[in-house]
Design a protein around this motif. Structure first.
Motif, short mmCIF file in Angstrom:
data_model
loop_
_atom_site.label_atom_id
_atom_site.label_comp_id
_atom_site.label_asym_id
_atom_site.label_seq_id
_atom_site.Cartn_x
_atom_site.Cartn_y
_atom_site.Cartn_z
N THR A 146 15.32 75.09 44.93
CA THR A 146 16.07 73.88 44.61
C THR A 146 15.25 72.61 44.81
N CYS A 147 14.49 72.58 45.90
CA CYS A 147 13.66 71.40 46.20
C CYS A 147 12.28 71.55 45.57
N VAL A 148 11.49 70.49 45.75
CA VAL A 148 10.08 70.56 45.37
C VAL A 148 9.38 71.57 46.26
N SER A 149 9.70 71.59 47.54
CA SER A 149 9.12 72.54 48.50
C SER A 149 10.21 73.02 49.46
N VAL A 150 9.80 73.16 50.72
CA VAL A 150 10.72 73.68 51.74
C VAL A 150 10.84 72.67 52.87
N ALA A 151 11.86 72.78 53.71
CA ALA A 151 12.09 71.72 54.67
C ALA A 151 12.23 72.16 56.11
N ILE A 152 11.92 71.41 56.95
CA ILE A 152 12.45 70.86 58.17
C ILE A 152 11.37 70.06 58.91
N GLU A 153 10.10 70.46 58.84
CA GLU A 153 9.00 69.63 59.35
C GLU A 153 8.44 68.90 58.14
N VAL A 154 8.54 67.56 58.13
CA VAL A 154 8.25 66.81 56.91
C VAL A 154 7.15 65.78 57.15
N GLY A 155 6.17 65.76 56.26
CA GLY A 155 5.10 64.78 56.36
C GLY A 155 4.35 64.66 55.04
N PRO A 156 3.45 63.69 54.91
CA PRO A 156 2.93 62.88 56.02
C PRO A 156 3.75 61.62 56.28
N GLN A 157 3.96 61.33 57.53
CA GLN A 157 4.60 60.09 57.93
C GLN A 157 4.05 59.68 59.29
N PRO A 158 3.52 58.46 59.42
CA PRO A 158 3.03 58.01 60.72
C PRO A 158 4.15 57.99 61.75
N HIS A 159 3.82 58.30 62.98
CA HIS A 159 4.82 58.22 64.04
C HIS A 159 5.23 56.77 64.26
N GLY A 160 6.51 56.57 64.51
CA GLY A 160 7.03 55.23 64.70
C GLY A 160 7.32 54.50 63.41
N VAL A 161 7.23 55.21 62.29
CA VAL A 161 7.44 54.62 60.96
C VAL A 161 8.45 55.49 60.22
N VAL A 162 9.28 54.87 59.38
CA VAL A 162 10.14 55.64 58.49
C VAL A 162 9.76 55.33 57.05
N ARG A 163 9.55 56.39 56.25
CA ARG A 163 9.25 56.25 54.83
C ARG A 163 10.44 56.75 54.03
N ALA A 164 10.85 55.95 53.02
CA ALA A 164 12.04 56.30 52.25
C ALA A 164 11.88 57.64 51.54
N ASP A 165 10.69 57.93 51.01
CA ASP A 165 10.52 59.18 50.28
C ASP A 165 10.63 60.39 51.22
N ILE A 166 10.04 60.28 52.41
CA ILE A 166 10.10 61.39 53.37
C ILE A 166 11.53 61.56 53.89
N TYR A 167 12.18 60.44 54.20
CA TYR A 167 13.57 60.48 54.64
C TYR A 167 14.45 61.16 53.59
N THR A 168 14.28 60.78 52.33
CA THR A 168 15.11 61.31 51.25
C THR A 168 14.94 62.82 51.10
N ILE A 169 13.70 63.29 51.19
CA ILE A 169 13.44 64.73 51.09
C ILE A 169 14.10 65.47 52.25
N MET A 170 13.98 64.92 53.46
CA MET A 170 14.59 65.56 54.62
C MET A 170 16.11 65.61 54.49
N LYS A 171 16.71 64.50 54.10
CA LYS A 171 18.18 64.45 53.95
C LYS A 171 18.64 65.43 52.88
N GLU A 172 17.90 65.53 51.78
CA GLU A 172 18.26 66.46 50.73
C GLU A 172 18.18 67.90 51.24
N ALA A 173 17.17 68.20 52.03
CA ALA A 173 17.02 69.55 52.57
C ALA A 173 18.17 69.90 53.51
#
Length: 289
Positions: A146-173
């Motif tokens: 269903t997704c582009v890939s698989v979920a629960i550990e999602v990156g790349p995202q710097p610690h202390g930062v939120v990226r909309a694309d990474i957030y969206t993938i995680m929420k969809e998963a």
């Protein structure tokens, strides 16, 4: 393989902020709590418990306060008595075990989604610890389809930062996981098949000065951001600060992941190595009364 009947999944928990500076999970949990306040029991088709796992670390935007909480849920830690000197994360792990467990008991939550970010270029990765947990592997298969890939550990995202694309993938998963559980518990048959996975083999540290233990090299530019690529003998691994290349010397080709993960510097891990494998899983259906 024959059809396998499994118990219904009555309850699910979504946990974010186990590491307080991995912000996608924090905001997924907060958004789900907002949805609950707005829609109540209509927010999701199954009962879902949302948990901010390490609130003190989230507040300070730190990975942890005293001890990595991800290492506090083993049976030895959870069975040890709390004392005045117990680290905050150990105390919190006991609280979560009482809330969501006790671990291994019939009263425990049926499925926990623990949400994490990595600074490594791993896309969406589902981490599981057995090759015979059909529920987890079917969810993995469902997300792969269903997704582009698989979920629960999602990156790349710097610690202390939120990226909309990474957030969206995680929420969809997370939403798709809830969807799978609802369909499964409603009686849908999920066909078996093959699931691609990587079996952990070992960890590799950075080259270090033998006396000071300081780094003498960084991840080679040709390896950086190439998580899950196939490493062959002679491929570059590290580039020393004096300009020399350290190459892969293993006879067996393996796949690196968690490459240059920021949180792993303190653990003396440059990356993990894994072996690609295909797992064949049976068709499953909820067990009827």
């Amino acid at each position: 393989m024959a059809l396998v009947f499994l118990p219904a999944l009555a309850r699910m928990a979504v946990c974010g902020g186990t590491h307080g500076n991995e912000l996608s999970g924090v905001y997924v949990v907060q958004e789900m709590e907002r949805q609950w306040k707005e829609k109540g029991e209509c927010a999701w088709p199954i009962p879902v418990t949302t948990v901010l796992s390490n609130p003190r670390a989230v507040k300070e935007c730190r990975r942890y306060i005293e001890k990595d909480m991800n290492r506090c849920f083993n049976r030895a830690t959870l069975s040890s008595p709390i004392t005045d000197s117990s680290p905050y994360e150990v105390r919190r792990a006991h609280e979560l075990n009482n809330l969501l467990g006790p671990k291994g008991s019939t009263d425990a939550i049926d499925l926990i989604c623990d949400l994490h970010n990595t600074t490594a270029n791993m896309g969406l990765t589902l981490i599981h610890y057995t090759t015979s947990d059909w529920v987890t592997l079917h969810i993995c298969k469902y997300l792969q389809m269903t997704c582009v890939s698989v979920a629960i550990e999602v990156g790349p995202q710097p610690h202390g930062v939120v990226r909309a694309d990474i957030y969206t993938i995680m929420k969809e998963a997370v939403d798709l996981t809830i969807d799978w559980i609802h369909k499964f518990s409603s009686g849908m048959v999920f066909e078996g098949g093959d699931v691609e996975a990587f079996r952990f083999i070992k960890s590799v540290d950075y080259p270090r000065d033998p006396e000071t233990r300081t780094l003498t090299a960084a991840i080679h530019p040709q390896l950086q951001d190439r998580d899950f690529c196939l490493l062959k003998r002679g491929d570059p691994l590290f580039l020393s600060f004096s300009g020399e290349t350290v190459k892969y010397e293993e006879e067996e080709p393996l796949h690196p992941f968690f490459i240059n993960e920021a949180a792993y510097y303190e653990k003396e891990i440059a990356f993990h190595l894994g072996k690609k494998m295909m797992l064949t899983i049976p068709s499953v259906q909820v067990q009827k009364d």
